[in-house]
Design a protein around this motif. Structure first.
Motif, mmCIF file in Angstrom:
data_model
loop_
_atom_site.group_PDB
_atom_site.id
_atom_site.type_symbol
_atom_site.label_atom_id
_atom_site.label_comp_id
_atom_site.label_asym_id
_atom_site.label_seq_id
_atom_site.Cartn_x
_atom_site.Cartn_y
_atom_site.Cartn_z
ATOM 1 N N VAL A 185 0.836 -1.196 0.000
ATOM 2 C CA VAL A 185 0.000 0.000 0.000
ATOM 3 C C VAL A 185 0.872 1.247 0.000
ATOM 4 O O VAL A 185 1.998 1.237 0.516
ATOM 5 N N LYS A 186 0.374 2.301 -0.619
ATOM 6 C CA LYS A 186 0.992 3.618 -0.550
ATOM 7 C C LYS A 186 0.103 4.489 0.335
ATOM 8 O O LYS A 186 -1.100 4.613 0.073
ATOM 9 N N ILE A 187 0.672 5.086 1.353
ATOM 10 C CA ILE A 187 -0.117 5.903 2.277
ATOM 11 C C ILE A 187 -0.723 7.106 1.560
ATOM 12 O O ILE A 187 -1.829 7.547 1.887
ATOM 13 N N SER A 188 -0.032 7.639 0.560
ATOM 14 C CA SER A 188 -0.575 8.787 -0.164
ATOM 15 C C SER A 188 -1.827 8.432 -0.961
ATOM 16 O O SER A 188 -2.505 9.316 -1.475
ATOM 17 N N ALA A 189 -2.124 7.139 -1.063
ATOM 18 C CA ALA A 189 -3.339 6.714 -1.747
ATOM 19 C C ALA A 189 -4.509 6.547 -0.791
ATOM 20 O O ALA A 189 -5.664 6.507 -1.223
ATOM 21 N N ILE A 190 -4.241 6.479 0.523
ATOM 22 C CA ILE A 190 -5.327 6.299 1.495
ATOM 23 C C ILE A 190 -5.367 7.436 2.517
ATOM 24 O O ILE A 190 -6.134 7.378 3.478
ATOM 25 N N CYS A 191 -4.549 8.451 2.320
ATOM 26 C CA CYS A 191 -4.582 9.650 3.162
ATOM 27 C C CYS A 191 -4.350 10.852 2.246
ATOM 28 O O CYS A 191 -3.419 10.826 1.430
ATOM 29 N N PRO A 192 -5.158 11.903 2.328
ATOM 30 C CA PRO A 192 -4.976 13.056 1.435
ATOM 31 C C PRO A 192 -3.548 13.592 1.493
ATOM 32 O O PRO A 192 -2.977 13.757 2.580
ATOM 33 N N ILE A 193 -2.978 13.845 0.335
ATOM 34 C CA ILE A 193 -1.568 14.226 0.273
ATOM 35 C C ILE A 193 -1.300 15.546 0.986
ATOM 36 O O ILE A 193 -0.248 15.728 1.609
ATOM 37 N N GLN A 194 -2.265 16.484 0.949
ATOM 38 C CA GLN A 194 -2.067 17.757 1.644
ATOM 39 C C GLN A 194 -1.949 17.548 3.147
ATOM 40 O O GLN A 194 -1.182 18.237 3.830
ATOM 41 N N LEU A 195 -2.703 16.585 3.660
ATOM 42 C CA LEU A 195 -2.640 16.276 5.096
ATOM 43 C C LEU A 195 -1.289 15.661 5.455
ATOM 44 O O LEU A 195 -0.698 16.000 6.488
ATOM 45 N N LEU A 196 -0.787 14.781 4.603
ATOM 46 C CA LEU A 196 0.529 14.189 4.851
ATOM 47 C C LEU A 196 1.615 15.264 4.872
ATOM 48 O O LEU A 196 2.536 15.210 5.695
ATOM 49 N N GLU A 197 1.519 16.224 3.992
ATOM 50 C CA GLU A 197 2.492 17.314 3.969
ATOM 51 C C GLU A 197 2.401 18.155 5.240
ATOM 52 O O GLU A 197 3.422 18.543 5.813
ATOM 53 N N HIS A 198 1.165 18.447 5.684
ATOM 54 C CA HIS A 198 0.965 19.254 6.887
ATOM 55 C C HIS A 198 1.502 18.525 8.120
ATOM 56 O O HIS A 198 2.237 19.103 8.942
ATOM 57 N N VAL A 199 1.158 17.238 8.245
ATOM 58 C CA VAL A 199 1.634 16.454 9.390
ATOM 59 C C VAL A 199 3.161 16.373 9.379
ATOM 60 O O VAL A 199 3.811 16.500 10.436
ATOM 61 N N SER A 200 3.747 16.180 8.213
ATOM 62 C CA SER A 200 5.206 16.093 8.109
ATOM 63 C C SER A 200 5.876 17.391 8.541
ATOM 64 O O SER A 200 6.918 17.388 9.211
ATOM 65 N N SER A 201 5.285 18.526 8.170
ATOM 66 C CA SER A 201 5.832 19.819 8.587
ATOM 67 C C SER A 201 5.787 19.971 10.103
ATOM 68 O O SER A 201 6.748 20.458 10.724
ATOM 69 N N LEU A 202 4.688 19.565 10.709
ATOM 70 C CA LEU A 202 4.574 19.639 12.166
ATOM 71 C C LEU A 202 5.605 18.731 12.843
ATOM 72 O O LEU A 202 6.203 19.103 13.858
ATOM 73 N N LEU A 203 5.831 17.560 12.280
ATOM 74 C CA LEU A 203 6.812 16.634 12.856
ATOM 75 C C LEU A 203 8.229 17.188 12.720
ATOM 76 O O LEU A 203 9.053 17.035 13.634
ATOM 77 N N ARG A 204 8.515 17.841 11.618
ATOM 78 C CA ARG A 204 9.842 18.446 11.457
ATOM 79 C C ARG A 204 10.020 19.617 12.429
ATOM 80 O O ARG A 204 11.106 19.817 12.979
ATOM 81 N N TRP A 205 8.972 20.392 12.631
ATOM 82 C CA TRP A 205 9.053 21.496 13.590
ATOM 83 C C TRP A 205 9.268 20.954 14.999
ATOM 84 O O TRP A 205 10.061 21.510 15.775
ATOM 85 N N GLN A 206 8.581 19.878 15.328
ATOM 86 C CA GLN A 206 8.770 19.260 16.641
ATOM 87 C C GLN A 206 10.201 18.746 16.789
ATOM 88 O O GLN A 206 10.796 18.825 17.874
#
Length: 488
Positions: A185-206
């Motif tokens: 499975v590709k996560i970008s196919a079962i989770c909106p890509i904009q959300l993955l980008e937003h979550v990734s930015s928050l994780l990098r900030w953390q």
């Protein structure tokens, strides 16, 4: 990139069974005999022994049943793939704005379907892919269904993709037992890509600001290492909205259902790596699934590490440490990487060094070191490894290490994998030596597989040697047949 089905693909559906079935089935080695031989020799001697076991030059046997005309066409097509201007033109064409025009898109899709698509993809739907996999199984090879859809933009598209992924997993029960090694499975196919980008930015900030708290990410394995780039977040990102939190929960639920389905089928689920802009979020959701499903060994969930990234080895070390602390088994699919052009361009836009190793030699070294680390974990009963490589040297190194550690070549905790249409001679050589070998069978409509095909084209452009062995073996076999004909 013109590649015809049945010509350039050494596993053409019309040729597979007659060419290789007896060869592979008769070549599986007794594990006890092989282990004793491997453990009775050391270092260089063992490497030579494994090299001899992996007979990748046995053209006469390998190509029996394939006509000289077919071999010649195969050689010509593979030669075209290795010709960089042709690859560059193909990439430009597939990513051209003209693809938005129906008048241009329709005929191009027709050409792509008969050429590049037919070489790298197993068909348009699950039925096509299943037919391909059954032929692989008759050859002693296993398969992994790979639905080529990605970059979902909303929950509707996520649900649609999830339905196909679940259908593919359930389809495995209708195929020969053990012929399907993994779900995928590709996560970008079962989770909106904009959300993955937003979550990734928050994780990098953390990662940059340790005191920063993310309530939805309170426990899990470490995601980023000290070497991981964080230049994409200069200021604190906005928190997730209520709607985004809801969508994040839905993504977890979709992955959980796929994991549960795989668990019922008795096979692991591999989660692909993707763009660096998405990867922290992907790792977060994958590690959360590991904490739920990988309490035993072998694990149910596998994450993917891309060895061309400079921070891969440190992140793997952190993941292993975290898995040990949580008492779970770490499943790893190791690949070199498929987003070279994109990642280099993104880094350039921030005027920072590329996150990718500056040379292919360093990527090779990182790959082989990570594979060795994971093989030792497997030997210690703490993990599982899918060796995803088209590189002959890496394949031989992993095979040699596996034998040196006394692991069984049929142990499901260590498997090899190549994409359909790539490194076919390596696949056969490993299978003939008794290792568990898989072909990733990408499938889906041509219109949805373009991104996958572009990455395959980019991989061939960056690693032209991928077809060198196949071309050399075909030339050798054609020469042998020509000389035989002259003698007659």
């Amino acid at each position: 990139m013109a590649i015809r089905r049945g010509v350039s693909n050494l596993f053409s559906k019309s040729i597979w069974c007659s060419s290789y079935k007896g060869l592979v089935n008769n070549a599986i080695f007794s594990r006890d005999k092989t282990t004793k031989a491997a453990l009775s020799i050391d270092g260089e001697q063992q490497h030579r022994a494994v090299s001899n076991i992996l007979d990748l030059e046995g053209g006469e046997a390998t190509f029996s049943g394939i006509t000289s005309k077919e071999l010649l066409k195969t050689l010509l097509m593979l030669q075209m793939v290795s010709f960089e201007p042709v690859v560059d033109l193909s990439i430009k064409t597939l990513t051209s704005p003209l693809m938005q025009s129906p008048l241009f898109r329709a005929p191009l899709h027709h050409v792509v379907k008969r050429t590049t698509y037919s070489h790298f993809c197993a068909g348009e739907d699950v039925a096509d892919a299943s037919a391909t996999l059954e032929r692989l199984w008759q050859l002693g090879l296993r398969g992994v269904f790979y639905y080529g859809m990605e970059d979902a933009v909303d929950n509707a598209s996520c649900d649609k993709n999830f339905t196909v992924f679940l259908q593919v997993i359930n389809q495995s029960s209708k195929l020969p037992p053990d012929s399907v090694s993994f779900g995928c499975v590709k996560i970008s196919a079962i989770c909106p890509i904009q959300l993955l980008e937003h979550v990734s930015s928050l994780l990098r900030w953390q990662h940059k600001n340790k005191e920063f708290k993310l309530p939805w990410n309170e426990k899990g394995l470490p995601i980023l290492a000290a070497e991981s780039p964080t230049h994409s977040v200069q200021t604190m990102p906005e928190p997730l909205t209520k709607e985004e939190e809801h969508d994040w929960t839905l993504a977890h639920q979709r992955l959980w259902k796929l994991c549960r389905a795989c668990e019922i089928q008795g096979m692991p689920l591999v989660v692909d790596a993707e763009y660096m802009s998405l990867q922290p979020a992907i790792d977060t959701i994958v590690y959360a699934a590991m904490l739920e499903f990988n309490k035993g060994c072998p694990p149910v969930v596998y994450g993917t590490f891309q060895a061309y990234l400079k921070d891969t080895k440190p992140r793997l070390s952190l993941a292993l440490k975290g898995a040990s602390e949580h008492g779970i088994s770490l499943g790893v699919k190791l690949v070199r990487g498929a987003y070279i052009t994109r990642e280099t361009a993104v880094a350039a836009s921030y005027n920072v060094p590329s996150p990718i190793h500056p040379s292919i030699q360093e990527t090779h070294r990182c790959y082989d070191e990570c594979a060795a680390i994971m093989l030792e974990e497997v030997a210690n009963g703490k993990g599982s490894l899918l060796v995803g490589t088209h590189n002959v040297n890496s394949g031989k190194a992993a095979a040699s290490k596996l034998d040196a550690l006394g692991l069984s070549r049929s142990d499901p905790r260590v498997q090899f994998a190549q994409l359909m249409g790539m490194a076919d001679v390596l696949s056969l050589g490993l299978a003939q030596a008794g290792f568990r070998v898989n072909k990733f069978l990408a499938f889906g409509p041509v219109s949805e597989a373009i991104s996958f095909l572009v990455r395959r084209a980019e991989e061939n452009r960056g690693m032209l040697g991928n077809t060198l062995l196949d071309r050399r073996c075909i030339r050798k076999e054609l020469q042998r047949r020509f000389q035989q004909l002259i003698r007659i």
